[in-house]
Scaffold this active site. Structure first.
Site, mmCIF file in Angstrom:
data_model
loop_
_atom_site.group_PDB
_atom_site.id
_atom_site.type_symbol
_atom_site.label_atom_id
_atom_site.label_comp_id
_atom_site.label_asym_id
_atom_site.label_seq_id
_atom_site.Cartn_x
_atom_site.Cartn_y
_atom_site.Cartn_z
ATOM 1 N N HIS A 238 0.832 -1.189 0.000
ATOM 2 C CA HIS A 238 0.000 0.000 0.000
ATOM 3 C C HIS A 238 0.876 1.252 0.000
ATOM 4 C CE1 HIS A 238 0.958 -0.577 4.249
ATOM 5 N NE2 HIS A 238 0.804 0.727 4.379
ATOM 6 N N ASP A 240 0.778 5.057 1.841
ATOM 7 C CA ASP A 240 0.099 5.766 2.924
ATOM 8 C C ASP A 240 -0.697 6.966 2.428
ATOM 9 O OD1 ASP A 240 1.156 3.919 4.638
ATOM 10 O OD2 ASP A 240 2.740 5.218 5.419
ATOM 11 N N HIS A 296 4.959 0.074 0.242
ATOM 12 C CA HIS A 296 5.563 -0.820 1.225
ATOM 13 C C HIS A 296 4.527 -1.762 1.825
ATOM 14 C CE1 HIS A 296 4.009 2.675 3.414
ATOM 15 N NE2 HIS A 296 3.740 1.806 4.398
ATOM 16 N N ARG A 306 4.621 -8.615 17.552
ATOM 17 C CA ARG A 306 5.345 -7.445 17.032
ATOM 18 C C ARG A 306 4.651 -6.185 17.526
ATOM 19 N NH1 ARG A 306 4.978 -3.947 12.410
ATOM 20 N NH2 ARG A 306 6.855 -3.804 11.095
#
Length: 353
Positions: A238, A240, A296, A306
């Site tokens: 995608h 941002d 990214h 995470r």
């Protein structure tokens, strides 16, 4: 053969009305008719070989193309210590900033890129924010393995939806006392310090006035695990700025370490020639311009948990968020309500960093 035998053979041929020449033509015709199926069979074999060759060439091309797409360069590994100076990569800006450059000429990116540093945030600040993240995220949980919490708006992932923790506190009439227990003034002070440090570092790196760069409400803690179903596939590629138009710069503070706290979950820029990978490390900051030049994703987490804090920044003061206050429920109406509508109509949760 005797002469009598030859004479008899010639007489038989002559009785059938055929000359020797005609008989020879008939024999040749039979040979040609026999050769025709053989030629067709050869042609079929040739065509089959050609088709197979084309298929092999296509397979080689596809495999080569895939290899080029997935070729990987590690920009920053978890074993590196990036203390003295950040790792920098400059990339050509996309056209996503054309409108911003007209409206905010001294702030909108004129040069684009990314950087990674392990010296922006202290270890004690990182530890404190990890505790804040765990405390807040423990109140919710996404069905898709990726849970987010925004302190500015109270947005929290819950199953397949979002809830607002500040509104929940109001409805249960616990209000300020419980909010102060959830997030103390010390928590918010560390949060403000960290986001301000990163804002200033981005401004320095990209050569813009820090006073013209604003933190946005699309800033949140994320907890990512191996999802148990297909809801919220957070590992999709995608951009941002295409998800949230007013975002100009994106940054990450990692609150856990790849290979120690979780596996999978590496952050990957999908560049044209090769991917560039950042391995998360406790206390590491990664920042980049938010346009199409920095498409990214981060990999699906396969084990462990995470944690990260995503911070987005804008040149448009209309989308700036003010400092956090412990009595946040009192200021929910107005700006926070507007941000909530943005979240629920186009959430950043499904496919963001």
């Amino acid at each position: 053969m005797s002469s009598d035998g030859l004479n008899r053979r010639e007489r038989v041929v002559n009785r059938n009305g055929d000359t020797n020449e005609e008989n020879m033509c008939r024999m040749v015709s039979r040979e040609v008719s026999l050769e025709r199926p053989q030629n067709q069979s050869i042609m079929k074999r040739v065509m089959s070989v050609m088709a197979l060759s084309i298929a092999i060439l296509l397979m080689i091309y596809y495999t080569t193309t895939q290899c080029n797409d997935t070729k990987e360069l590690v920009m920053a590994s978890a074993t590196q210590s990036i203390k003295d100076s950040p790792i920098r990569r400059q990339v050509m800006c996309s056209q996503d900033y054309n409108e911003d450059r007209v409206r905010f000429p001294s702030c909108a990116p004129q040069r684009c890129g990314r950087f990674v540093s392990d010296s922006v945030i202290t270890e004690s600040e990182t530890k404190h924010l990890l505790l804040v993240a765990k405390r807040g995220l423990s109140l919710g949980g996404s069905s898709g393995g990726s849970t987010i919490l925004c302190l500015h708006t109270g947005v929290l992932s819950m199953a397949n939806n979002f809830v607002n923790i500040y509104k929940l506190i109001e409805r249960t009439q616990r209000k300020e006392k419980d909010l102060k227990e959830l997030f103390t003034e010390k928590d918010l002070q560390v949060y403000r310090t960290v986001t301000n440090k990163i804002r200033k570092r981005i401004a320095i790196h990209f050569g813009i006035p820090s006073a013209q760069l604003y933190l946005t409400a699309h800033t949140f803690f994320r907890r990512a695990k191996n999802p148990q179903n297909k809801y919220n596939e957070y590992w999709r590629r995608h951009v941002d700025k295409q998800n949230v138009k007013f975002v100009d710069f994106t940054s990450l503070l990692y609150l856990s370490t790849y290979g120690a706290d979780f596996s999978g979950g590496r952050f990957i820029f999908t560049d044209e020639m090769s991917n560039q990978t950042i391995e998360p490390k406790f206390g590491r900051v990664a920042a980049f311009t938010s346009g199409s030049e920095n498409e990214h994703f981060f990999e699906r987490v396969t084990s462990g948990t995470r944690y990260a804090l995503l911070m987005t920044f804008t040149c448009d003061p209309k989308f700036a968020v003010n400092g956090l206050q412990v009595d946040m429920p009192k200021v929910w109406h107005g700006f926070a309500a507007m941000v909530w509508r943005i979240w629920t109509s186009n959430p950043f949760d499904g496919n963001s960093v």
